[in-house]
Design an enzyme around this catalytic site. Structure first.
Site, PDB file in Angstrom:
ATOM      1  CE  LYS A  52      -4.495  -1.466   1.694  1.00  0.00           C
ATOM      2  NZ  LYS A  52      -4.305  -2.888   2.075  1.00  0.00           N
ATOM      3  CB  SER A  77      -8.690  -2.389   8.708  1.00  0.00           C
ATOM      4  OG  SER A  77      -7.831  -2.943   7.737  1.00  0.00           O
ATOM      5  N   GLY A 207     -15.912 -13.574   3.281  1.00  0.00           N
ATOM      6  CA  GLY A 207     -16.395 -12.356   2.624  1.00  0.00           C
ATOM      7  C   GLY A 207     -16.109 -12.364   1.143  1.00  0.00           C
ATOM      8  CG  ASP A 209     -17.059  -8.184  -0.966  1.00  0.00           C
ATOM      9  OD1 ASP A 209     -16.344  -8.786  -0.136  1.00  0.00           O
ATOM     10  OD2 ASP A 209     -16.663  -7.216  -1.626  1.00  0.00           O
TER      11      ASP A 209
HETATM   12  C1  LIG Z   1      -5.141  -3.811   1.775  1.00  0.00           C
HETATM   13  C2  LIG Z   1      -4.542  -5.149   1.676  1.00  0.00           C
HETATM   14  C3  LIG Z   1      -4.983  -6.071   0.724  1.00  0.00           C
HETATM   15  C4  LIG Z   1      -6.164  -5.812  -0.187  1.00  0.00           C
HETATM   16  O1  LIG Z   1      -5.928  -4.718  -1.024  1.00  0.00           O
HETATM   17  P1  LIG Z   1      -7.147  -3.911  -1.670  1.00  0.00           P
HETATM   18  O2  LIG Z   1      -6.497  -2.880  -2.499  1.00  0.00           O
HETATM   19  O3  LIG Z   1      -7.981  -3.366  -0.556  1.00  0.00           O
HETATM   20  O4  LIG Z   1      -7.927  -4.904  -2.466  1.00  0.00           O
HETATM   21  C5  LIG Z   1      -4.308  -7.270   0.623  1.00  0.00           C
HETATM   22  N1  LIG Z   1      -3.283  -7.574   1.445  1.00  0.00           N
HETATM   23  C6  LIG Z   1      -2.847  -6.720   2.382  1.00  0.00           C
HETATM   24  C7  LIG Z   1      -1.707  -7.129   3.242  1.00  0.00           C
HETATM   25  C8  LIG Z   1      -3.459  -5.474   2.526  1.00  0.00           C
HETATM   26  O5  LIG Z   1      -3.033  -4.636   3.473  1.00  0.00           O
END
Ligand SMILES: *Cc1c(COP(=O)(O)O)cnc(C)c1O
Length: 324
Positions: A52, A77, A207, A209
């Site tokens: 991220k 989160s 989940g 979805d």
């Molecule tokens: C946020 C996250 C995901 C999922 O990514 P999205 O962009 O929300 O689909 C997968 N693995 C980890 C470790 C994350 O922090």
């Protein structure tokens, strides 16, 4: 506007020298166990412990300097919170993060450690987006959501771009899915670089979805899923990722908490790496369908490594009965 591969390339330039170009690891034993040739993109070794940081840094960089100076606000989160906090700190601008009351303490502490201001909310009763919008309004700051933003998606797409650059042709790519930012960015890169590569998104079994949404052609919203995969505890795919995924029609799979625990244990014992439960979704799905992948070159995004060490020990302890 949905991002294109040109946007991924701009993102790659922006994050160059700031985000790590994470290693691609192999495991002879896991290759033997699955019959495939596995290429692990180790985003558990990314800055802030998670892919991220790519999207977060790209999105904060993309803001005009005067707008950026008023700060950024987000909700998460945990991992997007850490990533935005670090990206804001590297740019010398303030960050405010709206985090659920039940977010893992290791993630809350890490976020605070980057100097962000933290506002807690109840995941089951309160609307985080409304709280974030209100805070941004008060501060004149900009909201940078975890997924639903072209610069976030383009930034996340740089991980698959690097993987494909480094290892060449892949027959299949497995990616964890929460709100869909990582997977949609991966899809944008894969379709441009290797249009023949089959794309698999993997959600927690509790989940699915995203699976339902792609099957029905509309965004399906579920109750907050109870799963150890806290990075994918999302209730719906965000609109921009959904649009990209609906167009690409990837295959959606799920993995159970037990499968995630078993996968965490394998990654720790065979590859000596700590991957958080959400980060194990890709390999867990590969293990389910190993017979269909025999002999193929398969990319797997190990998306993050942020798990409290005591919890990690609890989870991988084979004699532990209680897992939540
Ligand atoms: C946020 C996250 C995901 C999922 O990514 P999205 O962009 O929300 O689909 C997968 N693995 C980890 C470790 C994350 O922090």
């Amino acid at each position: 506007m949905t991002p294109t591969f040109a946007d991924v390339e701009v993102a790659a330039d922006r994050i160059a020298g700031v985000a790590h170009r994470t290693p691609v690891m192999r495991s002879r034993l896991l290759d033997e166990m699955t019959g495939a040739r596995l290429f692990f993109k180790c985003e558990n070794l990314q800055r802030a412990g998670v892919f991220k940081f790519r999207g977060a840094y790209n999105a904060v960089s993309a803001l005009p300097a005067d707008v950026r100076a008023r700060g950024v606000v987000t909700y998460s989160s945990g991992n997007h919170a850490q990533a935005i906090s670090l990206a804001a700190r590297l740019h010398g601008v303030p960050a405010t993060i709206v985090m659920p009351l039940d977010a893992p303490e290791v993630k809350v502490a890490a976020t605070a450690g980057y100097g962000a201001q933290i506002v807690r909310y109840d995941r089951y009763t309160q609307d985080y987006a409304a709280i974030a919008a209100c805070l941004a309004d008060e501060q004149g700051a900009t909201v940078i959501p975890p997924c639903d933003h072209p610069d976030i998606i383009a930034g996340q797409g740089t991980a698959t771009r690097e993987l494909m650059e480094d290892v060449g042709d892949l027959g299949a790519l497995f990616v964890p899915v929460g709100g869909g930012g990582l997977f949609s960015g991966s899809v944008v890169s894969a379709q441009a670089m290797q249009p023949g590569c089959r794309l698999y998104g993997v959600e927690p079994e509790a989940g699915n979805d995203g699976q339902q949404s792609l099957a029905q052609g509309r965004i399906v919203t579920i109750d907050a899923p109870q799963t150890i995969a806290d990075g994918a505890q999302t209730r719906f795919l965000d609109p921009l990722p959904f649009e990209i995924l609906l167009d690409a029609r990837p295959t959606m799979l799920t993995a159970s908490d037990d499968e995630l625990v078993e996968t965490m244990r394998l990654l720790a014992s065979l590859m000596k790496i700590i991957v958080e439960p959400t980060g194990c979704l890709g390999l867990a799905a590969v293990r389910q369908m190993a017979d269909q992948l025999a002999g193929q070159r398969v990319g797997i995004i190990l998306s993050g490594g942020n798990v409290d060490l005591a919890r990690f020990a609890d989870l991988i302890n084979p004699t532990a009965v209680e897992r939540t």
